[in-house]
Design an enzyme around this catalytic site. Structure first.
Site, mmCIF file in Angstrom:
data_model
loop_
_atom_site.group_PDB
_atom_site.id
_atom_site.type_symbol
_atom_site.label_atom_id
_atom_site.label_comp_id
_atom_site.label_asym_id
_atom_site.label_seq_id
_atom_site.Cartn_x
_atom_site.Cartn_y
_atom_site.Cartn_z
ATOM 1 N N ASP A 80 0.824 -1.218 0.000
ATOM 2 C CA ASP A 80 0.000 0.000 0.000
ATOM 3 C C ASP A 80 0.856 1.265 0.000
ATOM 4 O O ASP A 80 0.369 2.345 -0.299
ATOM 5 C CB ASP A 80 -0.963 -0.004 1.196
ATOM 6 C CG ASP A 80 -0.240 -0.230 2.511
ATOM 7 O OD1 ASP A 80 0.501 0.670 2.944
ATOM 8 O OD2 ASP A 80 -0.397 -1.313 3.111
ATOM 9 N N ASP A 114 9.040 -12.352 -4.162
ATOM 10 C CA ASP A 114 8.982 -12.995 -2.853
ATOM 11 C C ASP A 114 10.026 -12.348 -1.926
ATOM 12 O O ASP A 114 11.226 -12.396 -2.201
ATOM 13 C CB ASP A 114 9.276 -14.494 -3.054
ATOM 14 C CG ASP A 114 9.178 -15.264 -1.757
ATOM 15 O OD1 ASP A 114 8.468 -16.266 -1.731
ATOM 16 O OD2 ASP A 114 9.813 -14.851 -0.749
ATOM 17 N N GLY A 115 9.554 -11.759 -0.845
ATOM 18 C CA GLY A 115 10.436 -11.048 0.075
ATOM 19 C C GLY A 115 11.482 -11.953 0.707
ATOM 20 O O GLY A 115 12.610 -11.526 0.967
ATOM 21 N N ASP A 165 6.492 -5.231 6.725
ATOM 22 C CA ASP A 165 5.107 -4.794 6.885
ATOM 23 C C ASP A 165 4.235 -5.844 6.199
ATOM 24 O O ASP A 165 3.816 -5.679 5.058
ATOM 25 C CB ASP A 165 4.942 -3.414 6.241
ATOM 26 C CG ASP A 165 3.508 -2.929 6.306
ATOM 27 O OD1 ASP A 165 2.701 -3.526 7.052
ATOM 28 O OD2 ASP A 165 3.181 -1.962 5.599
ATOM 29 N N SER A 166 3.978 -6.927 6.918
ATOM 30 C CA SER A 166 3.323 -8.078 6.293
ATOM 31 C C SER A 166 1.889 -8.225 6.774
ATOM 32 O O SER A 166 1.438 -7.516 7.666
ATOM 33 C CB SER A 166 4.086 -9.346 6.658
ATOM 34 O OG SER A 166 3.843 -9.663 8.012
ATOM 35 N N THR A 167 1.203 -9.185 6.181
ATOM 36 C CA THR A 167 -0.105 -9.599 6.684
ATOM 37 C C THR A 167 0.113 -10.506 7.900
ATOM 38 O O THR A 167 1.242 -10.746 8.321
ATOM 39 C CB THR A 167 -0.857 -10.371 5.592
ATOM 40 O OG1 THR A 167 0.004 -11.403 5.116
ATOM 41 C CG2 THR A 167 -1.203 -9.475 4.433
ATOM 42 N N PRO A 216 1.326 -17.016 2.457
ATOM 43 C CA PRO A 216 2.678 -16.664 2.016
ATOM 44 C C PRO A 216 3.479 -15.882 3.058
ATOM 45 O O PRO A 216 4.706 -15.877 3.022
ATOM 46 C CB PRO A 216 2.449 -15.818 0.754
ATOM 47 C CG PRO A 216 0.998 -15.480 0.742
ATOM 48 C CD PRO A 216 0.293 -16.484 1.571
HETATM 49 N N1 AG3 Z 1 -0.108 -5.047 7.857
HETATM 50 C C1 AG3 Z 1 -1.036 -5.969 8.419
HETATM 51 C C2 AG3 Z 1 -1.304 -5.935 9.837
HETATM 52 C C3 AG3 Z 1 -2.100 -7.099 10.292
HETATM 53 C C4 AG3 Z 1 -3.506 -6.778 10.581
HETATM 54 N N2 AG3 Z 1 -4.135 -7.920 11.124
HETATM 55 C C5 AG3 Z 1 -5.436 -8.068 11.292
HETATM 56 N N3 AG3 Z 1 -6.258 -7.083 10.990
HETATM 57 N N4 AG3 Z 1 -5.916 -9.190 11.733
HETATM 58 C C6 AG3 Z 1 -0.751 -3.930 7.364
HETATM 59 C C7 AG3 Z 1 -0.302 -3.445 6.091
HETATM 60 C C8 AG3 Z 1 -0.329 -1.959 6.138
HETATM 61 N N5 AG3 Z 1 0.677 -1.406 5.332
#
Ligand code: AG3
Length: 276
Positions: free
Chosen positions: A86, A136-137, A154-156, A161
Protein backbone atom coordinates in the site's frame (compact mmCIF):
# COMPACT_ATOMS: atom_id res chain seq x y z
CA UNK A 1 -25.35 -0.17 -0.75
CA UNK A 2 -24.45 0.16 2.92
CA UNK A 3 -23.42 -3.00 4.80
CA UNK A 4 -21.25 -4.15 7.70
CA UNK A 5 -17.91 -5.74 6.85
CA UNK A 6 -16.91 -8.16 9.61
CA UNK A 7 -13.46 -9.50 10.40
CA UNK A 8 -13.19 -12.43 12.74
CA UNK A 9 -10.28 -11.14 14.79
CA UNK A 10 -9.91 -14.13 17.06
CA UNK A 11 -12.06 -17.04 18.06
CA UNK A 12 -15.15 -15.47 19.57
CA UNK A 13 -14.33 -11.89 18.68
CA UNK A 14 -15.36 -9.92 15.63
CA UNK A 15 -15.06 -6.32 14.57
CA UNK A 16 -17.47 -4.75 12.11
CA UNK A 17 -16.87 -1.69 9.96
CA UNK A 18 -19.74 0.05 8.21
CA UNK A 19 -19.12 0.18 4.47
CA UNK A 20 -20.80 2.59 2.07
CA UNK A 21 -19.62 0.85 -1.10
CA UNK A 22 -17.00 -1.47 -2.48
CA UNK A 23 -14.64 0.63 -4.58
CA UNK A 24 -12.83 -2.31 -6.21
CA UNK A 25 -12.48 -6.00 -5.57
CA UNK A 26 -9.76 -8.11 -7.21
CA UNK A 27 -9.09 -11.78 -7.01
CA UNK A 28 -5.31 -12.11 -7.36
CA UNK A 29 -3.13 -15.25 -7.53
CA UNK A 30 -2.50 -14.77 -3.80
CA UNK A 31 -5.68 -13.41 -2.24
CA UNK A 32 -8.84 -11.38 -2.59
CA UNK A 33 -7.95 -7.72 -2.33
CA UNK A 34 -10.72 -5.18 -1.69
CA UNK A 35 -10.79 -1.41 -1.30
CA UNK A 36 -14.02 -0.15 0.29
CA UNK A 37 -15.38 3.24 1.24
CA UNK A 38 -16.32 3.06 4.92
CA UNK A 39 -18.75 5.37 6.74
CA UNK A 40 -16.30 6.42 9.42
CA UNK A 41 -12.74 5.29 8.65
CA UNK A 42 -12.22 6.55 5.11
CA UNK A 43 -11.12 4.00 2.58
CA UNK A 44 -10.11 0.57 3.81
CA UNK A 45 -7.94 -2.16 2.28
CA UNK A 46 -8.73 -5.77 3.17
CA UNK A 47 -6.93 -8.93 2.02
CA UNK A 48 -8.91 -12.16 2.36
CA UNK A 49 -11.31 -10.32 4.69
CA UNK A 50 -8.53 -9.20 7.03
CA UNK A 51 -8.25 -5.44 7.61
CA UNK A 52 -4.86 -4.18 6.44
CA UNK A 53 -5.25 -0.45 6.68
CA UNK A 54 -7.78 2.39 6.80
CA UNK A 55 -7.22 5.99 5.85
CA UNK A 56 -8.22 7.07 9.34
CA UNK A 57 -5.86 5.03 11.50
CA UNK A 58 -3.04 3.99 9.16
CA UNK A 59 -0.77 6.78 10.39
CA UNK A 60 -0.36 5.17 13.81
CA UNK A 61 0.80 1.86 12.37
CA UNK A 62 2.99 3.21 9.57
CA UNK A 63 4.68 5.82 11.75
CA UNK A 64 5.49 3.30 14.46
CA UNK A 65 6.77 0.56 12.17
CA UNK A 66 9.11 3.07 10.44
CA UNK A 67 10.26 5.83 12.73
CA UNK A 68 11.28 3.66 15.67
CA UNK A 69 14.00 1.85 13.65
CA UNK A 70 14.72 4.86 11.40
CA UNK A 71 15.29 7.26 14.33
CA UNK A 72 17.45 4.68 16.13
CA UNK A 73 19.95 4.57 13.25
CA UNK A 74 22.47 7.42 12.86
CA UNK A 75 22.28 7.50 9.03
CA UNK A 76 19.86 5.09 7.40
CA UNK A 77 20.76 5.60 3.75
CA UNK A 78 19.44 2.36 2.33
CA UNK A 79 16.11 0.93 3.44
CA UNK A 80 14.18 -2.21 2.48
CA UNK A 81 10.44 -2.63 3.03
CA UNK A 82 9.15 -6.19 2.69
CA UNK A 83 5.41 -6.33 1.96
CA UNK A 84 3.74 -2.98 2.53
CA UNK A 85 2.41 -2.76 -1.03
CA UNK A 86 0.00 0.00 0.00
CA UNK A 87 3.05 2.27 0.29
CA UNK A 88 2.33 3.62 3.79
CA UNK A 89 5.64 2.44 5.24
CA UNK A 90 7.57 3.83 2.26
CA UNK A 91 5.84 7.22 2.67
CA UNK A 92 7.09 7.42 6.27
CA UNK A 93 10.63 6.24 5.40
CA UNK A 94 10.83 9.05 2.82
CA UNK A 95 10.39 11.64 5.59
CA UNK A 96 14.07 10.86 6.32
CA UNK A 97 16.94 11.92 4.03
CA UNK A 98 17.40 8.41 2.62
CA UNK A 99 19.29 7.56 -0.56
CA UNK A 100 17.31 4.53 -1.69
CA UNK A 101 14.24 2.57 -0.65
CA UNK A 102 13.48 -0.87 -2.06
CA UNK A 103 9.97 -2.28 -1.66
CA UNK A 104 9.45 -5.99 -2.29
CA UNK A 105 5.79 -6.94 -2.54
CA UNK A 106 4.60 -10.34 -3.67
CA UNK A 107 1.20 -9.20 -4.96
CA UNK A 108 1.32 -6.56 -7.68
CA UNK A 109 -2.44 -6.01 -7.33
CA UNK A 110 -2.02 -4.56 -3.84
CA UNK A 111 0.28 -1.91 -5.28
CA UNK A 112 -1.93 -0.99 -8.22
CA UNK A 113 -5.13 -0.94 -6.14
CA UNK A 114 -3.45 1.31 -3.57
CA UNK A 115 -2.00 3.64 -6.21
CA UNK A 116 -5.42 4.00 -7.75
CA UNK A 117 -7.69 4.17 -4.70
CA UNK A 118 -5.52 5.05 -1.68
CA UNK A 119 -3.37 7.96 -2.95
CA UNK A 120 -2.76 9.50 0.48
CA UNK A 121 -1.11 6.23 1.57
CA UNK A 122 0.63 5.19 -1.64
CA UNK A 123 2.00 8.61 -2.69
CA UNK A 124 5.62 7.75 -1.84
CA UNK A 125 5.77 4.89 -4.32
CA UNK A 126 6.24 7.41 -7.14
CA UNK A 127 9.36 8.95 -5.53
CA UNK A 128 12.49 8.50 -7.68
CA UNK A 129 14.42 7.06 -4.71
CA UNK A 130 11.96 4.15 -4.53
CA UNK A 131 12.46 0.92 -6.46
CA UNK A 132 9.45 -1.41 -6.48
CA UNK A 133 10.20 -5.10 -6.89
CA UNK A 134 7.35 -7.56 -7.40
CA UNK A 135 8.53 -10.77 -5.85
CA UNK A 136 8.98 -12.99 -2.85
CA UNK A 137 10.44 -11.05 0.08
CA UNK A 138 12.04 -14.12 1.60
CA UNK A 139 14.01 -14.89 -1.58
CA UNK A 140 14.87 -11.25 -2.08
CA UNK A 141 16.29 -10.94 1.42
CA UNK A 142 18.19 -14.23 0.99
CA UNK A 143 19.87 -12.73 -2.07
CA UNK A 144 20.94 -9.51 -0.29
CA UNK A 145 24.22 -9.19 1.66
CA UNK A 146 25.34 -6.15 3.67
CA UNK A 147 22.89 -4.14 1.67
CA UNK A 148 20.55 -2.21 4.01
CA UNK A 149 20.66 -0.03 7.10
CA UNK A 150 17.03 -0.64 8.02
CA UNK A 151 14.75 -3.52 7.01
CA UNK A 152 11.02 -3.18 7.76
CA UNK A 153 8.64 -6.11 7.38
CA UNK A 154 5.11 -4.79 6.89
CA UNK A 155 3.32 -8.08 6.29
CA UNK A 156 -0.11 -9.60 6.68
CA UNK A 157 -0.86 -11.98 9.56
CA UNK A 158 1.36 -15.10 9.69
CA UNK A 159 -0.80 -17.29 7.48
CA UNK A 160 -0.24 -18.27 3.84
CA UNK A 161 2.68 -16.66 2.02
CA UNK A 162 3.51 -14.39 4.97
CA UNK A 163 4.22 -17.27 7.35
CA UNK A 164 7.88 -17.53 6.42
CA UNK A 165 8.39 -13.88 7.38
CA UNK A 166 7.91 -14.81 11.04
CA UNK A 167 10.46 -17.63 11.12
CA UNK A 168 13.94 -17.81 12.58
CA UNK A 169 15.53 -18.73 9.24
CA UNK A 170 14.17 -15.52 7.75
CA UNK A 171 15.53 -13.44 10.64
CA UNK A 172 18.98 -14.93 10.02
CA UNK A 173 18.82 -13.84 6.39
CA UNK A 174 17.62 -10.39 7.47
CA UNK A 175 20.64 -10.07 9.70
CA UNK A 176 22.98 -10.97 6.83
CA UNK A 177 21.21 -8.46 4.58
CA UNK A 178 21.81 -5.66 7.08
CA UNK A 179 24.93 -3.50 7.10
CA UNK A 180 26.87 -2.76 10.27
CA UNK A 181 24.65 -0.97 12.79
CA UNK A 182 21.52 -2.13 10.96
CA UNK A 183 18.02 -2.45 12.41
CA UNK A 184 15.08 -4.69 11.66
CA UNK A 185 11.45 -4.01 12.63
CA UNK A 186 8.29 -5.99 11.91
CA UNK A 187 4.64 -6.08 12.86
CA UNK A 188 4.08 -9.15 15.02
CA UNK A 189 0.46 -9.14 16.03
CA UNK A 190 -1.61 -8.61 19.13
CA UNK A 191 -0.30 -9.24 22.65
CA UNK A 192 -3.81 -10.39 23.64
CA UNK A 193 -4.54 -12.72 20.74
CA UNK A 194 -1.11 -13.73 19.42
CA UNK A 195 0.80 -14.04 22.69
CA UNK A 196 2.60 -17.21 21.62
CA UNK A 197 3.70 -15.66 18.34
CA UNK A 198 4.99 -12.57 20.13
CA UNK A 199 6.96 -14.69 22.61
CA UNK A 200 8.39 -16.96 19.93
CA UNK A 201 9.44 -14.14 17.62
CA UNK A 202 11.18 -12.41 20.51
CA UNK A 203 13.05 -15.60 21.43
CA UNK A 204 14.16 -16.08 17.83
CA UNK A 205 15.23 -12.47 17.42
CA UNK A 206 17.22 -12.72 20.66
CA UNK A 207 19.09 -15.70 19.29
CA UNK A 208 19.82 -14.06 15.93
CA UNK A 209 20.50 -10.40 16.79
CA UNK A 210 22.84 -8.95 19.44
CA UNK A 211 19.86 -6.91 20.69
CA UNK A 212 16.12 -7.47 20.41
CA UNK A 213 13.00 -5.84 21.82
CA UNK A 214 9.27 -5.26 21.59
CA UNK A 215 7.33 -2.07 21.42
CA UNK A 216 3.64 -1.19 21.30
CA UNK A 217 1.38 1.03 19.26
CA UNK A 218 -2.37 1.57 19.08
CA UNK A 219 -4.16 0.71 15.83
CA UNK A 220 -7.93 0.84 16.44
CA UNK A 221 -8.97 -1.42 13.53
CA UNK A 222 -6.55 -4.26 14.39
CA UNK A 223 -7.54 -7.05 16.82
CA UNK A 224 -7.53 -5.61 20.31
CA UNK A 225 -6.25 -2.24 19.16
CA UNK A 226 -2.94 -2.70 20.96
CA UNK A 227 -0.27 -3.86 18.51
CA UNK A 228 3.21 -5.35 18.90
CA UNK A 229 6.22 -4.42 16.79
CA UNK A 230 9.36 -6.48 17.17
CA UNK A 231 12.82 -5.05 16.64
CA UNK A 232 16.27 -6.55 16.22
CA UNK A 233 19.54 -4.67 16.09
CA UNK A 234 22.98 -5.59 14.79
CA UNK A 235 24.46 -3.47 17.56
CA UNK A 236 22.95 -0.11 18.39
CA UNK A 237 20.35 0.77 20.99
CA UNK A 238 16.79 1.47 19.89
CA UNK A 239 14.74 2.33 22.98
CA UNK A 240 14.99 6.08 22.39
CA UNK A 241 15.63 8.15 19.26
CA UNK A 242 19.15 9.37 18.50
CA UNK A 243 19.63 13.15 18.85
CA UNK A 244 18.45 15.09 15.83
CA UNK A 245 16.84 12.10 14.11
CA UNK A 246 13.15 12.73 14.91
CA UNK A 247 11.40 14.09 11.83
CA UNK A 248 8.55 16.59 11.65
CA UNK A 249 5.07 15.96 10.27
CA UNK A 250 4.08 12.91 12.31
CA UNK A 251 0.75 12.48 14.10
CA UNK A 252 1.41 9.51 16.39
CA UNK A 253 5.18 9.20 16.67
CA UNK A 254 7.43 11.63 18.49
CA UNK A 255 10.47 11.43 20.75
CA UNK A 256 8.47 10.73 23.92
CA UNK A 257 6.22 8.18 22.23
CA UNK A 258 9.29 6.33 20.91
CA UNK A 259 10.62 5.74 24.42
CA UNK A 260 7.18 5.15 25.95
CA UNK A 261 6.40 2.45 23.37
CA UNK A 262 9.04 0.24 25.00
CA UNK A 263 7.28 0.43 28.38
CA UNK A 264 5.37 -2.85 28.46
CA UNK A 265 2.42 -3.75 30.69
CA UNK A 266 3.28 -6.72 32.91
CA UNK A 267 1.25 -9.21 30.87
CA UNK A 268 3.28 -8.31 27.79
CA UNK A 269 6.60 -8.15 29.65
CA UNK A 270 5.92 -11.62 30.96
CA UNK A 271 5.87 -12.94 27.40
CA UNK A 272 9.55 -12.12 27.05
CA UNK A 273 10.88 -11.91 30.61
CA UNK A 274 11.98 -15.52 30.83
CA UNK A 275 14.27 -14.82 27.89
CA UNK A 276 16.02 -11.76 29.24
N1 AG3 B 1 -0.11 -5.05 7.86
C1 AG3 B 1 -1.04 -5.97 8.42
C2 AG3 B 1 -1.30 -5.93 9.84
C3 AG3 B 1 -2.10 -7.10 10.29
C4 AG3 B 1 -3.51 -6.78 10.58
N2 AG3 B 1 -4.13 -7.92 11.12
C5 AG3 B 1 -5.44 -8.07 11.29
N3 AG3 B 1 -6.26 -7.08 10.99
N4 AG3 B 1 -5.92 -9.19 11.73
C6 AG3 B 1 -0.75 -3.93 7.36
C7 AG3 B 1 -0.30 -3.44 6.09
C8 AG3 B 1 -0.33 -1.96 6.14
N5 AG3 B 1 0.68 -1.41 5.33
Amino acid sequence: MQFWFTEEQSKGLRISVQVERVVEKRRTPYQEAVVSETSDFGRMLTLDDVIQTTERDEFAYHEMICHVPMCSHPNPDRVLVVGGGDGGAVREVLKHPVQAVDLVEIDEAVISLSKEHLPSISSGLADPRVRVIIGDGIEFVAGSRDAYDVIIVDSTDPVGPAQGLFERGFFERVRRALREGGLFAAQTGSPFYSAELVARVYRDLRSVFPKAGLYLGCVPTYPGGLWVFSIGSVGGEFTSPLPGRVVKGTKYYDEAVHSAAFVLPPFVRRLIDGDR
